[in-house]
Design an enzyme around this catalytic site. Structure first.
Site, PDB file in Angstrom:
ATOM      1  CG  ASP A 199      -1.871   1.152   1.287  1.00 54.56           C
ATOM      2  OD1 ASP A 199      -1.902   1.970   0.345  1.00 54.56           O
ATOM      3  OD2 ASP A 199      -2.628   1.239   2.276  1.00 54.56           O
ATOM      4  CG  HIS A 201      -1.501   5.385   3.174  1.00 58.46           C
ATOM      5  ND1 HIS A 201      -1.602   6.246   4.241  1.00 58.46           N
ATOM      6  CD2 HIS A 201      -2.372   4.379   3.424  1.00 58.46           C
ATOM      7  CE1 HIS A 201      -2.491   5.787   5.102  1.00 58.46           C
ATOM      8  NE2 HIS A 201      -2.967   4.648   4.625  1.00 58.46           N
ATOM      9  CD  GLU A 225      -4.568  -0.145  -0.654  1.00 56.71           C
ATOM     10  OE1 GLU A 225      -5.235   0.631   0.052  1.00 56.71           O
ATOM     11  OE2 GLU A 225      -4.302  -1.329  -0.315  1.00 56.71           O
ATOM     12  CD  GLU A 251      -7.633   3.634   0.623  1.00 58.07           C
ATOM     13  OE1 GLU A 251      -7.240   4.262   1.619  1.00 58.07           O
ATOM     14  OE2 GLU A 251      -7.200   2.516   0.295  1.00 58.07           O
ATOM     15  CG  HIS A 301     -10.304   1.325   2.395  1.00 56.43           C
ATOM     16  ND1 HIS A 301     -10.852   2.320   3.175  1.00 56.43           N
ATOM     17  CD2 HIS A 301      -8.986   1.278   2.712  1.00 56.43           C
ATOM     18  CE1 HIS A 301      -9.906   2.854   3.927  1.00 56.43           C
ATOM     19  NE2 HIS A 301      -8.767   2.242   3.672  1.00 56.43           N
TER      20      HIS A 301
END
Length: 392
Positions: A199, A201, A225, A251, A301
């Site tokens: 991820d 972010h 991600e 998400e 998510h």
């Protein structure tokens, strides 16, 4: 049947305040539970739910689509902002919980019945512990390997890590090599039979996201991600086209039109809609149908509270393109005291079989919630080496 009240019950869980939504009807004992957790925006979401309740008190709770349209379209402003869309989501989940209870069936049976027998879950490194997942430095590849082995020991066949550090818009090789070392260590520690996710972010710029994606492509990640900001659709599409690793995102999108734009750009192969932010089950089912048209998989998510997890699983049992459920199991030690679920987890394989209780199948202990009243979440701030603000 009428809605008589809509309540919010806030439960502090260290990194997040879980916002549970309770819809009460005039039928004795008939209530619905939803979740509207949005970290660092608890007061705003609670206030938005109070505002929306003015539209719904006195209405029939089983007219879910009608009520959703009211919440989205009334009072002039559409519900696409994340605070209001989260408030709508929590109420919508509670309304579907009520409808399942009215008919005496789990929510997934309201949508055509189960399409699978079980759902695989994946964890965060450290089980959702704040420090382990978010604060393990990427120059510590050995700790990533140790946490990966612990996830496998806990029964998970897939886990997610944050092996990509915050970077300035353009940097040299140091950050890329640090991420590579962490993923290499995890792959060596768990072998090829375990699925690894990374991820970002949405920390990297498009340029850095492309570099990270190409560097880690060799490790056969299950998905990569948020390699750059979700607003950068062309860049997401370019990264998705440049690597074999499936790109996952979605998400932070809060309505159908935003997902349409993402899918049209082919910005991902895995859609991470969040049931507590995108408009609840009502809008999520439309998003899922659109994803099906593009042959894009669903992996919602779900780092929030236990009602969100129950909702994600109910959704998964009804959606053919759903592939895996995100799960947090060690964020707080008393997680299972607050909400009890009817679904069954095989802890040896971390797979879930559906429960038979109606609606979302959750029982909420309000006394336990009151033991953990609202506290301001722990601030998460990121700055680059020159003092400029970075993405968390």
């Amino acid at each position: 049947m009428k809605i008589t009240a809509i309540e919010t019950h806030v439960c502090h869980a260290r990194m997040r305040n879980w916002i549970f939504v309770k819809v009460i009807t005039d039928q004795p004992g008939l209530i619905g539970w939803g979740e509207a957790t949005l970290e660092w925006h608890t007061r705003g979401v609670v206030g938005s739910i109070q505002d929306l309740s003015e539209l719904l008190i006195g209405e029939d709770p089983t007219r879910i689509e009608h009520l959703w349209q009211m919440m989205w379209r009334q009072h002039f402003w559409h519900g696409s902002g994340v605070v209001r869309s989260t408030a709508i989501s929590g109420i919508d989940l509670a309304l579907w919980d009520i409808l399942g209870k009215v008919h005496g069936v789990p929510c997934h049976r309201l949508w055509g019945g189960p399409v699978r027998d079980s759902i695989r879950m994946y964890c965060h490194l450290g089980g959702g512990n704040l420090e382990s997942f978010y604060e393990t430095p990427v120059d510590n590849a050995r700790q990533f390997a140790d946490l990966a082995q612990q996830a496998v020991a806990d029964g998970f066949s897939a886990f997610k890590s944050m092996a990509v550090p915050p970077t300035m818009p353009v940097e040299g090789l140091k950050a890329i090599k640090a991420a590579d070392a962490c993923v290499a260590a995890m792959r060596e520690a768990v072998g090829d039979d375990i699925d690894i996710m990374v991820d970002c972010h949405a920390r990297p710029s498009p340029a850095m996201g492309m570099q990270f994606a190409k560097a880690l492509d060799q490790y056969g990640l299950y998905f990569f991600e948020e390699p750059c900001w979700p607003e950068s659709l062309d860049s997401l599409a370019a990264i998705n086209a440049a690597v074999t690793t499936p790109i996952a995102t979605g998400e932070r999108l809060t309505h159908l039109a935003a997902f349409r734009n993402l899918f049209e750009a082919r910005g991902c192969e895995i859609c991470q809609l969040d049931l507590t932010h995108c408009g609840g089950f009502t809008e999520a089912r439309r998003i899922a149908a659109l994803a099906d048209a593009y042959r894009i998989a669903l992996a919602p998510h779900n780092p929030q509270g236990p009602i969100s997890t129950a909702a994600s699983l109910e959704f998964g049992f009804s959606q053919p393109s759903y592939i895996i459920c995100e799960a947090v199991h060690q964020d707080v030690p008393w997680r299972s005291d607050v909400v009890q679920e009817s679904y069954v987890v095989d802890e040896a394989t971390r797979t879930v079989t559906p429960g038979t209780a109606p609606g979302l199948g959750v029982t909420v202990d309000e006394d336990e919630i009151r033991k953990h009243p609202f506290q301001q979440e722990l601030a998460q701030r990121v700055f680059y080496s020159d003092g400029a603000v970075g993405d968390w």
